[in-house]
Design a protein around this motif. Structure first.
Motif, PDB file in Angstrom:
ATOM      1  N   ARG A   1       0.790  -1.227   0.000  1.00 52.78           N
ATOM      2  CA  ARG A   1       0.000   0.000   0.000  1.00 52.78           C
ATOM      3  C   ARG A   1       0.826   1.282   0.000  1.00 52.78           C
ATOM      4  NH1 ARG A   1      -5.467  -0.619   1.098  1.00 52.78           N
ATOM      5  NH2 ARG A   1      -6.079  -2.780   1.445  1.00 52.78           N
ATOM      6  N   TYR A   2       2.074   1.200   0.408  1.00 51.36           N
ATOM      7  CA  TYR A   2       2.907   2.404   0.501  1.00 51.36           C
ATOM      8  C   TYR A   2       4.300   2.106  -0.059  1.00 51.36           C
ATOM      9  CZ  TYR A   2      -0.607   3.692   4.060  1.00 51.36           C
ATOM     10  OH  TYR A   2      -1.768   3.959   4.741  1.00 51.36           O
ATOM     11  N   SER A   3       4.352   1.536  -1.247  1.00 54.34           N
ATOM     12  CA  SER A   3       5.639   1.076  -1.765  1.00 54.34           C
ATOM     13  C   SER A   3       6.651   2.207  -1.914  1.00 54.34           C
ATOM     14  CB  SER A   3       5.452   0.362  -3.107  1.00 54.34           C
ATOM     15  OG  SER A   3       4.909   1.246  -4.067  1.00 54.34           O
ATOM     16  N   HIS A   4       6.166   3.445  -2.141  1.00 54.10           N
ATOM     17  CA  HIS A   4       7.086   4.565  -2.302  1.00 54.10           C
ATOM     18  C   HIS A   4       7.735   4.959  -0.972  1.00 54.10           C
ATOM     19  CE1 HIS A   4       3.263   6.280  -1.077  1.00 54.10           C
ATOM     20  NE2 HIS A   4       3.824   7.433  -0.831  1.00 54.10           N
ATOM     21  N   LEU A   5       7.296   4.343   0.132  1.00 53.65           N
ATOM     22  CA  LEU A   5       7.881   4.638   1.448  1.00 53.65           C
ATOM     23  C   LEU A   5       8.740   3.492   1.967  1.00 53.65           C
ATOM     24  CD1 LEU A   5       4.779   6.243   3.237  1.00 53.65           C
ATOM     25  CD2 LEU A   5       6.566   7.380   1.920  1.00 53.65           C
TER      26      LEU A   5
ATOM     27  N   TYR B   1       2.125  11.142  -2.813  1.00 52.67           N
ATOM     28  CA  TYR B   1       2.099  11.787  -4.126  1.00 52.67           C
ATOM     29  C   TYR B   1       1.637  10.860  -5.256  1.00 52.67           C
ATOM     30  CZ  TYR B   1       6.496   9.645  -5.714  1.00 52.67           C
ATOM     31  OH  TYR B   1       7.452   8.764  -6.111  1.00 52.67           O
ATOM     32  N   PRO B   2       1.841   9.504  -5.182  1.00 49.06           N
ATOM     33  CA  PRO B   2       1.290   8.686  -6.280  1.00 49.06           C
ATOM     34  C   PRO B   2      -0.223   8.828  -6.401  1.00 49.06           C
ATOM     35  CG  PRO B   2       2.897   7.432  -5.022  1.00 49.06           C
ATOM     36  CD  PRO B   2       2.639   8.686  -4.245  1.00 49.06           C
ATOM     37  N   LYS B   3      -0.928   8.844  -5.277  1.00 52.48           N
ATOM     38  CA  LYS B   3      -2.383   9.023  -5.315  1.00 52.48           C
ATOM     39  C   LYS B   3      -2.735  10.407  -5.858  1.00 52.48           C
ATOM     40  CE  LYS B   3      -6.510   9.111  -2.397  1.00 52.48           C
ATOM     41  NZ  LYS B   3      -6.921  10.429  -2.888  1.00 52.48           N
TER      42      LYS B   3
ATOM     43  N   VAL C   1      11.225  -3.239  -7.632  1.00 56.74           N
ATOM     44  CA  VAL C   1      11.279  -3.158  -6.173  1.00 56.74           C
ATOM     45  C   VAL C   1      10.286  -4.104  -5.523  1.00 56.74           C
ATOM     46  CG1 VAL C   1      11.109  -1.604  -4.187  1.00 56.74           C
ATOM     47  CG2 VAL C   1      11.985  -0.744  -6.372  1.00 56.74           C
ATOM     48  N   THR C   2       9.018  -4.013  -5.932  1.00 57.80           N
ATOM     49  CA  THR C   2       7.948  -4.857  -5.401  1.00 57.80           C
ATOM     50  C   THR C   2       7.073  -5.276  -6.573  1.00 57.80           C
ATOM     51  OG1 THR C   2       6.254  -3.158  -5.069  1.00 57.80           O
ATOM     52  CG2 THR C   2       7.940  -3.361  -3.350  1.00 57.80           C
ATOM     53  N   PRO C   3       6.075  -6.124  -6.342  1.00 55.39           N
ATOM     54  CA  PRO C   3       5.163  -6.474  -7.443  1.00 55.39           C
ATOM     55  C   PRO C   3       4.414  -5.285  -8.037  1.00 55.39           C
ATOM     56  CG  PRO C   3       4.961  -8.071  -5.672  1.00 55.39           C
ATOM     57  CD  PRO C   3       5.837  -6.969  -5.148  1.00 55.39           C
ATOM     58  N   LYS C   4       4.465  -4.149  -7.355  1.00 57.18           N
ATOM     59  CA  LYS C   4       3.729  -2.985  -7.841  1.00 57.18           C
ATOM     60  C   LYS C   4       4.592  -1.743  -8.035  1.00 57.18           C
ATOM     61  CE  LYS C   4      -0.584  -4.234  -8.400  1.00 57.18           C
ATOM     62  NZ  LYS C   4      -1.291  -4.046  -9.685  1.00 57.18           N
ATOM     63  N   SER C   5       5.884  -1.825  -7.797  1.00 59.44           N
ATOM     64  CA  SER C   5       6.706  -0.626  -7.926  1.00 59.44           C
ATOM     65  C   SER C   5       8.037  -0.940  -8.589  1.00 59.44           C
ATOM     66  CB  SER C   5       6.931   0.032  -6.563  1.00 59.44           C
ATOM     67  OG  SER C   5       7.657  -0.825  -5.711  1.00 59.44           O
TER      68      SER C   5
ATOM     69  N   GLY D   1      15.328  11.979 -14.894  1.00 57.33           N
ATOM     70  CA  GLY D   1      16.181  11.211 -14.011  1.00 57.33           C
ATOM     71  C   GLY D   1      15.476  10.022 -13.388  1.00 57.33           C
ATOM     72  N   ARG D   2      15.997   9.575 -12.241  1.00 59.11           N
ATOM     73  CA  ARG D   2      15.522   8.345 -11.604  1.00 59.11           C
ATOM     74  C   ARG D   2      14.271   8.606 -10.767  1.00 59.11           C
ATOM     75  NH1 ARG D   2      19.853   7.260  -9.813  1.00 59.11           N
ATOM     76  NH2 ARG D   2      20.598   5.651 -11.252  1.00 59.11           N
ATOM     77  N   LYS D   3      13.230   7.769 -10.976  1.00 61.02           N
ATOM     78  CA  LYS D   3      11.984   7.888 -10.234  1.00 61.02           C
ATOM     79  C   LYS D   3      11.516   6.501  -9.796  1.00 61.02           C
ATOM     80  CE  LYS D   3      11.362  12.336 -11.236  1.00 61.02           C
ATOM     81  NZ  LYS D   3      11.353  13.411 -10.216  1.00 61.02           N
ATOM     82  N   THR D   4      10.951   6.421  -8.585  1.00 65.14           N
ATOM     83  CA  THR D   4      10.272   5.209  -8.150  1.00 65.14           C
ATOM     84  C   THR D   4       8.813   5.334  -8.545  1.00 65.14           C
ATOM     85  OG1 THR D   4      11.771   4.909  -6.272  1.00 65.14           O
ATOM     86  CG2 THR D   4       9.664   3.745  -6.187  1.00 65.14           C
ATOM     87  N   ILE D   5       8.340   4.401  -9.342  1.00 65.34           N
ATOM     88  CA  ILE D   5       7.005   4.485  -9.925  1.00 65.34           C
ATOM     89  C   ILE D   5       6.119   3.384  -9.361  1.00 65.34           C
ATOM     90  CG2 ILE D   5       5.680   4.331 -12.067  1.00 65.34           C
ATOM     91  CD1 ILE D   5       7.354   6.863 -11.839  1.00 65.34           C
ATOM     92  N   HIS D   6       4.918   3.759  -8.922  1.00 67.95           N
ATOM     93  CA  HIS D   6       3.927   2.793  -8.454  1.00 67.95           C
ATOM     94  C   HIS D   6       2.977   2.497  -9.611  1.00 67.95           C
ATOM     95  CE1 HIS D   6       0.806   0.823  -6.150  1.00 67.95           C
ATOM     96  NE2 HIS D   6       1.607   0.806  -5.096  1.00 67.95           N
ATOM     97  N   LEU D   7       2.864   1.230  -9.982  1.00 71.29           N
ATOM     98  CA  LEU D   7       2.154   0.860 -11.202  1.00 71.29           C
ATOM     99  C   LEU D   7       0.640   1.037 -11.110  1.00 71.29           C
ATOM    100  CD1 LEU D   7       4.174  -2.299 -12.259  1.00 71.29           C
ATOM    101  CD2 LEU D   7       4.410   0.040 -13.079  1.00 71.29           C
TER     102      LEU D   7
END
Length: 755
Positions: A183-187, A516-518, A727-731, A740-746
Motif C-alpha cells: 500500500r505504501y511502496s514509495h515509502l 504523491y502517487p495518489k 522493487v515490489t510487485p507494484k513498484s 532522471g531516476r523515479k520510483t514508480i507505483h504501477l
C-alpha cells in the motif's frame, strides 16, 4: 420497518409485546423468529439488505431477557454507540422495562471499561488516558524530531501518514514491510525508521499511561489471550454475546469475540457477507465467511425477506451477487407490490450521462417525488464532476457526501492556481498560493513578491525583476520561465497542463511526499476532464461554479431537506431512497484499474455495486458513458462494468439513447440501431487476471510481471525511460531521459511499453 405486519401492542406510544413465544412469532417473520429464539451455541445470522437485521437483534435481546437471562449476562457489541443505545431502548420498550443492565456498546467502549478493571494485567494503571487522533499525531511528530528524521533538506513521511501506517499494521494484522510493499511502496526506503518510530511510540504511551484507539483493542485482546483466569471470569460473566455488522470486524475484533466466548460458545453474529466493503479500514470479510470454522456447530439462519425494495430491484441485485466467489447463498424477495424493472443505460459520454440523470430527476420530481428521496451514487468523488455542473445549471439543489470534490483537494487547487494566473494575472490570491509553494520561501517574502507583481502592468514582468536569493533562485527562475513560455505560446488546455505538470511534479513530490502517487492519479483525472475543453476560461468557470442560492444551499446542506443526495457508495451504506442512480459504471472506473490484479479487491468491488443497488426502494438506474476523454487518444471507448455483463435480459431494461451519435458500436452494445442486443465479452467464470483489454483500449503495465530490467517504457508525465530495478510487485525504479531516476507505483502510473 414493516410495522403493519406485526401484532404488537403499544403503550404510551411505545411498541410492546407479550413475553410468550406466540407474541414473538406474530411479531417476526419465520426466519427472524428462528434467529431470535435460537438455543445455546453459536448462531450466524446472514441478514440480507433490508431484511430487518436491527429488528432481529432487538428481539433477540428481548427474548433472552424474557427467558430469565440476567441482563448483566448479555454483551451486545456494535460499531456505533448510537446503534447500541437504540437497540437496548427498543428492547426495553418491547418488554416494558429497562435494559440498563445489559452491557452494550462499541468494541472500543467495552474494551475501555474492562481494561480499567484489569489494567495492571497489561502493564497500565487504571487511570490511563485515551488519546485521540490529534494527540497521537502530536506524539509521532515529537518522535520524528527526536530522531532527527525531518528538517531542512530532509524528506520523511508526515505524522499523519506514519500513524496511518502504524494503525494499518495493527488493524490488518500484517507485518510492517508487507503493508508498506502493498500500500505504501514509495515509502519502503523508510521502513527501518518507521519500525523504530513504532517502538518509541509504544514505549512513550506506556511511560505516560496513554492508549490510542488501536491500543484499546490490542490490549483487550492481549488481556484475554495472555491471562486465562481473566478470560474465564469474563466468559462466565457474559453468557450471551451478540455482535452487529460482523462482516465489518477486523482480525483483532474477531479474536476478541472468540476468546470471550470460550467457556460457552453462545455467540450470535449478525451481518451480511455481501455488504463487506470496508477493507481499507481493516475489516476482513473472511471473518464472517469462516465463522462456522472458528465456531464449530454453528447454526446459520438466513434472512431473505426484504422490506425495503420492490422485487424487480431485488431480482437484479440477486444476480449481481450470485457471481461472487465466496458467499452465503441467499435470494432476497419482497412482498411489496409494483415497481419498475431497473434500467441499465449506455450514454455517449459523461456530459450525456449527466444530462440523462438530470432529466430523469426532474421527471420524477414532476411526478411528486421529493428531491431528498432521490440519490446519485458513485465509486469515487470525481465521478460526479460533470453531474454537479449540470445540476448547478438547472438550479437543482444537492448535497454531496463522502470525500472531497476533486477541485477541493490541495494539489488540484495548486494546479488551478497556475491556470488562473495565466488567465487572470491580477488574481493575487492564486499568486500567493503558487509563490508559497517555492522551496525556502516564506509568507513575508511572498508579500514582497506580490508588491513587485502589482508594481507593473505585466504581472509576470513584475515578478521576474524581483531580486531572488541564491537559496531559492533556481526554483524561482523555473517558475518564471514556465509561466513566461506558457503566457507567450498559450497552447491548448491539455498541452498547457502537461507543461505545468512537468514543472509542478517535483513540487508535488516535495510537499506531498507521503502520498504523491495518489495525488498524481487525481491530477490525471483532472487532465482527462480538461481534455474536454477547448479553452481554459470555460474550464475555470465550470470548476468554480457554486449552487445558485448560496445561503439557501448551506441551510439545506446542514439539514438535507429539499436536496438531492450525491454520495460515494461507502457513505451510502445503511441508507435508502425511493430512486437511486448509480453512475459511471464503466470498466476501469468500476472496478477501477487498480483493482484488476487482486482477487479480494475485485470481489469487494462487486460487493460495493451490490450495496449501491440495494439502496433503491422503487426506481434503480445504472448508467455509464461509452466514451471517456483520454489525452492523446481523444475519446476512448469503454465498456459496461463486467459485474453487469452477465445479467439475464429479464432482470433489467437495457437502452442506449441517441445511439446514432455514437462513433463506436463494438463490444457490449454491438448490434443494429434501435436494438438491445448484448454481446458479453467474458465468460462467467473468468478470473480477474484473465480479463484482457478490449479492442481499442490501451494496455497499461499494471504489474511487474510484464516488466524486465532494461525494458523501455513511456510514462504520461515523465516521458521515455528505462527500467532499472523491480522493487515490489507494484513498484519499479525507472530512469527517465528528461527527469532522471523515479520510483514508480504501477497502480497510478498508466505506464506503457515503448514501441
Amino acid at each position: 420497518m414493516q410495522e403493519h405486519l406485526f401484532d404488537n401492542r403499544r403503550q404510551n406510544g411505545r411498541e410492546t409485546c407479550e413475553e410468550g413465544p406466540d407474541s414473538f412469532a406474530r411479531a417476526l417473520n419465520p426466519a427472524q423468529f428462528e434467529a431470535v429464539t435460537a438455543t445455546d451455541g453459536p448462531v450466524l445470522v446472514i441478514a440480507g439488505a433490508g431484511s430487518g437485521k436491527t429488528r432481529t437483534l432487538v428481539y433477540r435481546v428481548a427474548w433472552l431477557l424474557a427467558q430469565g437471562v440476567a441482563p448483566e449476562s448479555i454483551l451486545l457489541l456494535t460499531f456505533t454507540r448510537k446503534a447500541a443505545q437504540e437497540m437496548l431502548r427498543r428492547a426495553g420498550e418491547l418488554l416494558g422495562r429497562t435494559c440498563s443492565g445489559v452491557c452494550g456498546g462499541t468494541f472500543h467502549a467495552v474494551a475501555n471499561t474492562l481494561l480499567r478493571r484489569y489494567a495492571s494485567c497489561v502493564g497500565y494503571p487504571s487511570f490511563f488516558t485515551i488519546i485521540d487522533r490529534g494527540d497521537a499525531e502530536g506524539i509521532i511528530k515529537l518522535l520524528i524530531a527526536s530522531l532527527n528524521l525531518s528538517g531542512a533538506g530532509k524528506r520523511f513521511p508526515s505524522k499523519r501518514v506514519v500513524l496511518n501506517v502504524l494503525s494499518g499494521v495493527v488493524n490488518r494484522a500484517r507485518p510492517l514491510d508487507d503493508l508498506l510493499s502493498s500500500r505504501y511502496s514509495h515509502l519502503l526506503q523508510f521502513a527501518p525508521d518507521i519500525a523504530r518510530l513504532d517502538e518509541l511510540y509504544q514505549q512513550f504511551k506506556r511511560d505516560h499511561a496513554l492508549m490510542d484507539y488501536d491500543d484499546l483493542l490490542v490490549n483487550f485482546k492481549n488481556l484475554l489471550q495472555d491471562h486465562p483466569e481473566v478470560r474465564r471470569e469474563l466468559s462466565h460473566r457474559f453468557q450471551y454475546i451478540l455482535v452487529d455488522e460482523y462482516q465489518d470486524t477486523n482480525p483483532i475484533q474477531a479474536r476478541i469475540v472468540a476468546l470471550i466466548s470460550e467457556t460457552h460458545g453462545n455467540v450470535m453474529a449478525v451481518g451480511d457477507d455481501a455488504q463487506s466493503i470496508y477493507s481499507f479500514r481493516g475489516a476482513d470479510y473472511k471473518n464472517i465467511i469462516d465463522f462456522p470454522t472458528f465456531f464449530p456447530g454453528t447454526k446459520v439462519v438466513t434472512l431473505e425477506e426484504n422490506y425495503r425494495s420492490v422485487q424487480p430491484v431485488l431480482t437484479l441485485t440477486n444476480e449481481i451477487i450470485s457471481q461472487a466467489r465466496q458467499r452465503y447463498t441467499k435470494k432476497l424477495f419482497s412482498n411489496k407490490e409494483g415497481g419498475e424493472i431497473p434500467r441499465i443505460v449506455a450514454l455517449s459520454d459523461e456530459q450525456d450521462e449527466a444530462c440523462f440523470v438530470v432529466e430523469h430527476i426532474l421527471e420524477l420530481q414532476k411526478k411528486g417525488m421529493p428531491l431528498e428521496q432521490m440519490a446519485v451514487l458513485f465509486r469515487s468523488g470525481f465521478h460526479s464532476f460533470k453531474l454537479e455542473l449540470a445540476l448547478n445549471a438547472r438550479q437543482i439543489p444537492f448535497v454531496k457526501r463522502g470525500g472531497l470534490k476533486l477541485t477541493e483537494s490541495a494539489h488540484v487547487k495548486d494546479m488551478l492556481s497556475y491556470f488562473r494566473v495565466l488567465e487572470n494575472p491580477s488574481d493575487f490570491l492564486s499568486w500567493n498560493r503558487i509563490l508559497l509553494l517555492l522551496e525556502k520561501v516564506g509568507p513575508r517574502t511572498v508579500q514582497k513578491m506580490l508588491d513587485s507583481v502589482r508594481s507593473r502592468p505585466d504581472s509576470l514582468a513584475g515578478l521576474a525583476v524581483f531580486p531572488a536569493k541564491a537559496a531559492w533562485k533556481e526554483g524561482f527562475d523555473a517558475l518564471v520561465t514556465t509561466l513566461r513560455q506558457l503566457q507567450e505560446k498559450r497552447p491548448p488546455p491539455v498541452d498547457l497542463f502537461d507543461r505545468l505538470l512537468e514543472y509542478y511534479t517535483p513540487v508535488l513530490e516535495r510537499i506531498y511526499y507521503d502520498d504523491y502517487p495518489k495525488r498524481l492519479a487525481d491530477l490525471e483525472q483532472l487532465k482527462n476532464i480538461l481534455a474536454g475543453y477547448d479553452d481554459l476560461k470555460t474550464f475555470l468557470d465550470d470548476a468554480a461554479l457554486d449552487p445558485p442560492d448560496i445561503d439557501t444551499g448551506r441551510t439545506r446542506e446542514n439539514s438535507g431537506e429539499g436536496c438531492l443526495v450525491l454520495s460515494t457508495i461507502h457513505s451510502a451504506k445503511g441508507l435508502e431512497w425511493e430512486a437511486v442512480f448509480v453512475i459511471s459504471l464503466a470498466e476501469g472506473r468500476f472496478p477501477s484499474t487498480k483493482h484488476t490484479d487482486d482477487d479480494d479487491e475485485w470481489e469487494e468491488e462487486r460487493r460495493l455495486l451490490y450495496v449501491a443497488a440495494t439502496r433503491a426502494k422503487q426506481h434503480l438506474f445504472l448508467t455509464y458513458p461509452r466514451r471517456l476523454v483520454v489525452h492523446g487518444q481523444g475519446f476512448e471507448t469503454v465498456f459496461l462494468t463486467p459485474f453487469l455483463e452477465h445479467l439475464p435480459q429479464s432482470c433489467a431494461h437495457f437502452s442506449c439513447p441517441h445511439r446514432q451519435t455514437q462513433s463506436a458500436t463494438s463490444g457490449f452494445w454491438a448490434g443494429h440501431a434501435g436494438e438491445d442486443q448484448r454481446q458479453p465479452r467474458f465468460g462467467a467464470g473468468n478470473a480477474p487476471k484473465e480479463r484482457g483489454n478490449a479492442k481499442n483500449q490501451v494496455s497499461y503495465l499494471t504489474s511487474t510481471r510484464a516488466l524486465a530490467k532494461d525494458m523501455c517504457v513511456i510514462h504520461p508525465f515523465f516521458g521515455r525511460g528505462v527500467v532499472e530495478q523491480i522493487v515490489t510487485p507494484k513498484s519499479v525504479v525507472i530512469h527517465f531521459d528528461r527527469h532522471g531516476r523515479k520510483t514508480i507505483h504501477l497502480d497510478y502510473a498508466r505506464l506503457l511499453a515503448a514501441s
